[in-house]
Design an enzyme around this catalytic site. Structure first.
Site, PDB file in Angstrom:
ATOM      1  N   LYS A 169      15.638 -25.518   5.327  1.00 36.07           N
ATOM      2  CA  LYS A 169      17.101 -25.693   6.056  1.00 36.07           C
ATOM      3  C   LYS A 169      18.087 -26.741   5.438  1.00 36.07           C
ATOM      4  O   LYS A 169      17.336 -27.884   5.628  1.00 36.07           O
ATOM      5  CB  LYS A 169      16.842 -25.606   7.845  1.00 36.07           C
ATOM      6  CG  LYS A 169      16.286 -24.442   8.329  1.00 36.07           C
ATOM      7  CD  LYS A 169      16.425 -24.246   9.673  1.00 36.07           C
ATOM      8  CE  LYS A 169      15.578 -23.785  10.181  1.00 36.07           C
ATOM      9  NZ  LYS A 169      16.634 -22.099  10.472  1.00 36.07           N
ATOM     10  N   LYS A 193       3.391 -19.492   6.690  1.00 29.00           N
ATOM     11  CA  LYS A 193       3.019 -19.286   8.454  1.00 29.00           C
ATOM     12  C   LYS A 193       2.398 -17.908   9.332  1.00 29.00           C
ATOM     13  O   LYS A 193       3.100 -17.402   8.434  1.00 29.00           O
ATOM     14  CB  LYS A 193       3.454 -20.331   8.703  1.00 29.00           C
ATOM     15  CG  LYS A 193       4.883 -19.947  10.173  1.00 29.00           C
ATOM     16  CD  LYS A 193       5.730 -20.565  10.719  1.00 29.00           C
ATOM     17  CE  LYS A 193       4.959 -20.464  11.924  1.00 29.00           C
ATOM     18  NZ  LYS A 193       5.554 -19.437  13.050  1.00 29.00           N
ATOM     19  N   HIS A 208       9.508 -22.477   6.786  1.00 33.67           N
ATOM     20  CA  HIS A 208      11.160 -22.696   6.548  1.00 33.67           C
ATOM     21  C   HIS A 208      12.423 -23.636   7.762  1.00 33.67           C
ATOM     22  O   HIS A 208      13.091 -23.909   6.685  1.00 33.67           O
ATOM     23  CB  HIS A 208      11.357 -21.305   6.237  1.00 33.67           C
ATOM     24  CG  HIS A 208      11.460 -21.048   8.277  1.00 33.67           C
ATOM     25  ND1 HIS A 208      10.580 -20.409   9.343  1.00 33.67           N
ATOM     26  CD2 HIS A 208      12.850 -20.879   8.908  1.00 33.67           C
ATOM     27  CE1 HIS A 208      11.513 -20.729  10.022  1.00 33.67           C
ATOM     28  NE2 HIS A 208      12.674 -20.303   9.917  1.00 33.67           N
ATOM     29  N   ARG A 260       0.585  -1.030   0.131  1.00 39.15           N
ATOM     30  CA  ARG A 260       0.194  -0.204   0.238  1.00 39.15           C
ATOM     31  C   ARG A 260       0.586   1.385   0.279  1.00 39.15           C
ATOM     32  O   ARG A 260       0.246   2.493  -0.680  1.00 39.15           O
ATOM     33  CB  ARG A 260      -0.745   0.234   1.199  1.00 39.15           C
ATOM     34  CG  ARG A 260      -1.951   0.373   0.711  1.00 39.15           C
ATOM     35  CD  ARG A 260      -2.969   0.428   2.146  1.00 39.15           C
ATOM     36  NE  ARG A 260      -2.327   0.153   3.586  1.00 39.15           N
ATOM     37  CZ  ARG A 260      -3.455  -0.580   4.598  1.00 39.15           C
ATOM     38  NH1 ARG A 260      -4.518  -0.973   3.913  1.00 39.15           N
ATOM     39  NH2 ARG A 260      -2.326  -0.276   5.438  1.00 39.15           N
ATOM     40  N   HIS A 286       7.512 -26.661  12.505  1.00 36.55           N
ATOM     41  CA  HIS A 286       9.013 -26.661  13.112  1.00 36.55           C
ATOM     42  C   HIS A 286       8.141 -28.145  13.377  1.00 36.55           C
ATOM     43  O   HIS A 286       9.359 -29.283  12.873  1.00 36.55           O
ATOM     44  CB  HIS A 286       9.628 -26.133  13.210  1.00 36.55           C
ATOM     45  CG  HIS A 286       9.143 -24.726  12.643  1.00 36.55           C
ATOM     46  ND1 HIS A 286       9.013 -24.161  11.441  1.00 36.55           N
ATOM     47  CD2 HIS A 286       9.145 -23.693  13.528  1.00 36.55           C
ATOM     48  CE1 HIS A 286       8.153 -22.883  11.275  1.00 36.55           C
ATOM     49  NE2 HIS A 286       8.695 -22.100  12.480  1.00 36.55           N
ATOM     50  N   LYS A 299      10.762 -19.979  24.302  1.00 33.22           N
ATOM     51  CA  LYS A 299      11.407 -18.675  24.157  1.00 33.22           C
ATOM     52  C   LYS A 299      12.000 -18.994  24.813  1.00 33.22           C
ATOM     53  O   LYS A 299      11.979 -18.984  26.054  1.00 33.22           O
ATOM     54  CB  LYS A 299      10.606 -17.836  23.908  1.00 33.22           C
ATOM     55  CG  LYS A 299      10.569 -17.548  22.040  1.00 33.22           C
ATOM     56  CD  LYS A 299      10.500 -16.370  21.752  1.00 33.22           C
ATOM     57  CE  LYS A 299       9.332 -17.059  20.368  1.00 33.22           C
ATOM     58  NZ  LYS A 299      10.726 -16.967  19.341  1.00 33.22           N
ATOM     59  N   GLU A 313      15.199 -21.730  21.269  1.00 33.34           N
ATOM     60  CA  GLU A 313      15.560 -19.992  21.386  1.00 33.34           C
ATOM     61  C   GLU A 313      15.770 -19.533  22.758  1.00 33.34           C
ATOM     62  O   GLU A 313      15.491 -18.863  23.346  1.00 33.34           O
ATOM     63  CB  GLU A 313      14.270 -19.240  20.801  1.00 33.34           C
ATOM     64  CG  GLU A 313      13.392 -19.973  19.559  1.00 33.34           C
ATOM     65  CD  GLU A 313      12.653 -19.194  18.180  1.00 33.34           C
ATOM     66  OE1 GLU A 313      13.068 -18.556  17.662  1.00 33.34           O
ATOM     67  OE2 GLU A 313      11.650 -19.428  19.044  1.00 33.34           O
ATOM     68  N   LYS A 318      20.524 -20.981  21.899  1.00 35.63           N
ATOM     69  CA  LYS A 318      19.746 -21.710  20.758  1.00 35.63           C
ATOM     70  C   LYS A 318      19.562 -22.895  20.513  1.00 35.63           C
ATOM     71  O   LYS A 318      20.905 -23.407  19.842  1.00 35.63           O
ATOM     72  CB  LYS A 318      20.044 -19.808  19.816  1.00 35.63           C
ATOM     73  CG  LYS A 318      19.638 -20.507  18.261  1.00 35.63           C
ATOM     74  CD  LYS A 318      19.552 -19.712  17.140  1.00 35.63           C
ATOM     75  CE  LYS A 318      19.531 -19.600  15.747  1.00 35.63           C
ATOM     76  NZ  LYS A 318      17.663 -19.992  15.699  1.00 35.63           N
TER      77      LYS A 318
HETATM   78  C1  BG6 Z   1       9.549 -19.143  13.204  1.00 34.15           C
HETATM   79  C2  BG6 Z   1       8.547 -18.353  14.665  1.00 34.15           C
HETATM   80  O1  BG6 Z   1       8.253 -19.493  12.296  1.00 34.15           O
HETATM   81  O2  BG6 Z   1      10.517 -19.486  13.070  1.00 34.15           O
HETATM   82  C3  BG6 Z   1       9.535 -17.847  15.045  1.00 34.15           C
HETATM   83  O3  BG6 Z   1       7.440 -17.374  13.889  1.00 34.15           O
HETATM   84  C4  BG6 Z   1      10.616 -18.212  15.227  1.00 34.15           C
HETATM   85  O4  BG6 Z   1       9.225 -16.864  16.310  1.00 34.15           O
HETATM   86  C5  BG6 Z   1      11.312 -18.625  13.915  1.00 34.15           C
HETATM   87  O5  BG6 Z   1      11.377 -17.710  16.367  1.00 34.15           O
HETATM   88  C6  BG6 Z   1      12.939 -19.573  14.666  1.00 34.15           C
HETATM   89  O6  BG6 Z   1      13.327 -19.876  12.913  1.00 34.15           O
HETATM   90  P1  BG6 Z   1      14.961 -20.573  13.491  1.00 34.15           P
HETATM   91  O7  BG6 Z   1      14.816 -20.120  11.644  1.00 34.15           O
HETATM   92  O8  BG6 Z   1      15.681 -19.054  13.288  1.00 34.15           O
HETATM   93  O9  BG6 Z   1      14.648 -21.450  14.180  1.00 34.15           O
END
Ligand code: BG6
Length: 483
Positions: free
Chosen positions: A182, A148, A178, A45, A240, A326, A216, A331
């Protein structure tokens, strides 16, 4: 000569476009994997000119690329980027977009529509594309990539699927997870099926249990508004973690082709035993309620752990423990396969504790990409002492000439190439929601486990440790522990 492929990004002024999509497309250009007669059209927009949009994208790509950014290549790439201003809710704006595309495209040009918008815009975009007959495959193909979250529960996902199918046929639909893009996730299949040593032991006869951790260290950051309505089950498990589970548990597919592969994944999801609510843990990190966009009385879980069973011949009664959260200690995404103990050891040796098992295989998804195999060895110069030792493979050592690409690169390339094997099919999404719905509903009941709090930077609530401790097991993370 006209354009042969258009990549249309809806929601082009958003975060995903600048952080992931444009850097990935630039990289594909660098690797000469994006055809020279393709074009990228941002649709949003905000009143940008083509030049302004290109400048913003250049800044984003330069940031993502760092020192590797090549201005010369950028100019070549930027010449294929265009911006169309439009409102996602306004049907006529799609007519204008169609005209813009038609003017530049050949008669049999292909189109990839990418829904990088907030989910509330999926319906209008799909409806407007259909209304302008922008989805029918007369000459070239028409495909849609949907980000998603795909719905918030079974009902909304089914409703979205109906709208999707009102505009596109299933073979035109690419639902993104996603994690499937990977490298290390794709390698689960190669590791399991391109080696012969694993298959004989990859079952209930040899495996004690499986753990899947996606931890994370970041908290909700600036995403409180979205996250507070979603929570960890919708945000991470429905997609995931369950995808990692299917790849770990599925039978060998007869090919890696999309239908065959996804059929096997669906069989795993169909075989999931209904979960007992006592086999679930939910937690929220301390301070979450103060995050911007989060309700001060929020009971949204930022952590969950589940114990699942896959009721089939291979996995009967082997627990799969899944956890994600989280603001955790670090990580680490990892699949841990813990093998059973040998029936006996030499008479004179003390029996090791069950929580101290002989063989653990860890597939390190990120950040320390690789594989660890832990086994027992006799300590040199001891009489009969044993110790765990680690055999490791690290991408960084074995493939030091090849950087691990961003997930979006592979996914965009596959969508353009018509390979849907790394995208989720309608039935996969629906079966995943069935499980998540049942947990969310269970958490509304009187006998539900309470929402536990945990300290930021810890490994989550104590209840998650208790879930395993009751069975003489412990959570493990081997990735990143090698140095
Ligand atoms: C996303 C989530 O799908 O994946 C996020 O919405 C999350 O909350 C992220 O942080 C994690 O992805 P990656 O690739 O950093 O492990």
């Amino acid at each position: 000569m006209g354009v042969s492929t258009s990549i249309v990004i809806f929601g082009a002024s958003g975060d995903l476009t600048s952080r992931k999509l444009l850097p990935a497309l630039y990289h594909l250009t660098l690797k000469k994997r994006l055809s020279a007669d393709s074009q990228i059209i941002g649709f949003a927009r905000r009143p940008y000119s083509h030049e302004e949009f290109r400048r913003l994208m250049r800044e984003a790509v330069a940031k993502a690329q760092g020192a590797a950014f090549d201005l010369g290549l950028w100019d070549e790439f930027a010449a294929r980027i265009w911006y169309v201003q439009g409102d996602l809710d306004t049907e006529e704006d799609f007519g204008a977009l169609d005209s813009f595309l038609n003017e530049r495209e050949t008669d049999d040009a292909n189109r990839l529509y990418y829904l990088a918008t907030a989910p509330s815009y999926y319906d209008p975009v799909l409806l407007h594309l259909a209304a302008h007959d922008m989805t029918t495959e007369q000459g070239g193909w028409r495909r849609v990539v949907i980000e998603k979250p795909f719905g918030v529960d079974s009902l909304s996902a089914a409703a979205l699927n109906r709208v999707v199918h009102g505009a596109f046929q299933e073979h035109q639909v690419y639902r993104i997870d996603h994690y499937l893009g990977k490298e290390t996730v794709q390698n689960i299949c190669y590791f399991r099926f391109a080696n012969t040593i694993l298959e004989p032991v990859w079952n209930r006869n040899y495996i004690d249990h499986v753990q899947i951790t996606v931890a994370e260290s970041v908290d909700v950051e600036h995403r409180g508004g979205y996250y507070d309505t979603a929570g960890v089950l919708r945000d991470m498990f429905q997609n995931h973690l369950l995808q990692l589970l299917t790849l770990t548990a599925m039978e060998p597919p007869s090919s890696m082709e999309a239908t065959t592969l996804r059929n096997e994944k669906v069989k795993v999801l169909s075989a999931l035993r209904p979960i007992a609510i006592r086999d679930t843990v939910r937690g929220q990190y301390q301070g979450y309620r103060e995050a911007p966009g989060v309700s001060p009385a929020s009971d949204t879980p930022t952590y969950a752990a589940l114990k699942l069973y896959v009721d089939n011949w291979r996995w009967q009664d082997v627990p799969f423990y899944l956890r994600s959260g989280k603001a955790l200690a670090r990580k680490a995404s990892e699949i841990v396969v813990q093998f059973r103990r040998p029936p006996r050891l030499f008479e004179e040796l003390p029996r090791a504790r069950r929580s101290d098992p002989p063989n653990i295989l860890s597939l390190c998804i990120q950040p320390d990409e690789g594989i660890h195999l832990q086994f027992q060895a006799k300590v040199p110069d001891s009489l009969s002492e044993m110790r765990h030792v680690d055999m490791t493979f690290h991408y960084a050592d074995s493939f030091d000439d090849r950087a691990i690409p961003e997930a979006y690169e592979r996914l965009l390339m596959d969508a353009l190439g018509g390979d849907a094997s790394l995208f989720t099919r309608e039935d996969e999404v629906m079966l995943s929601w069935r499980l998540i719905d049942s947990v969310l509903q269970g958490w509304q009941m009187a006998d539900a486990p309470p929402l536990a709090t945990y300290v930021k930077g810890s490994w989550g609530p104590d209840a998650a440790d208790a879930l395993l401790a009751g069975e003489d097991r412990v959570w493990r993370v081997a990735c990143g522990d090698h140095d």
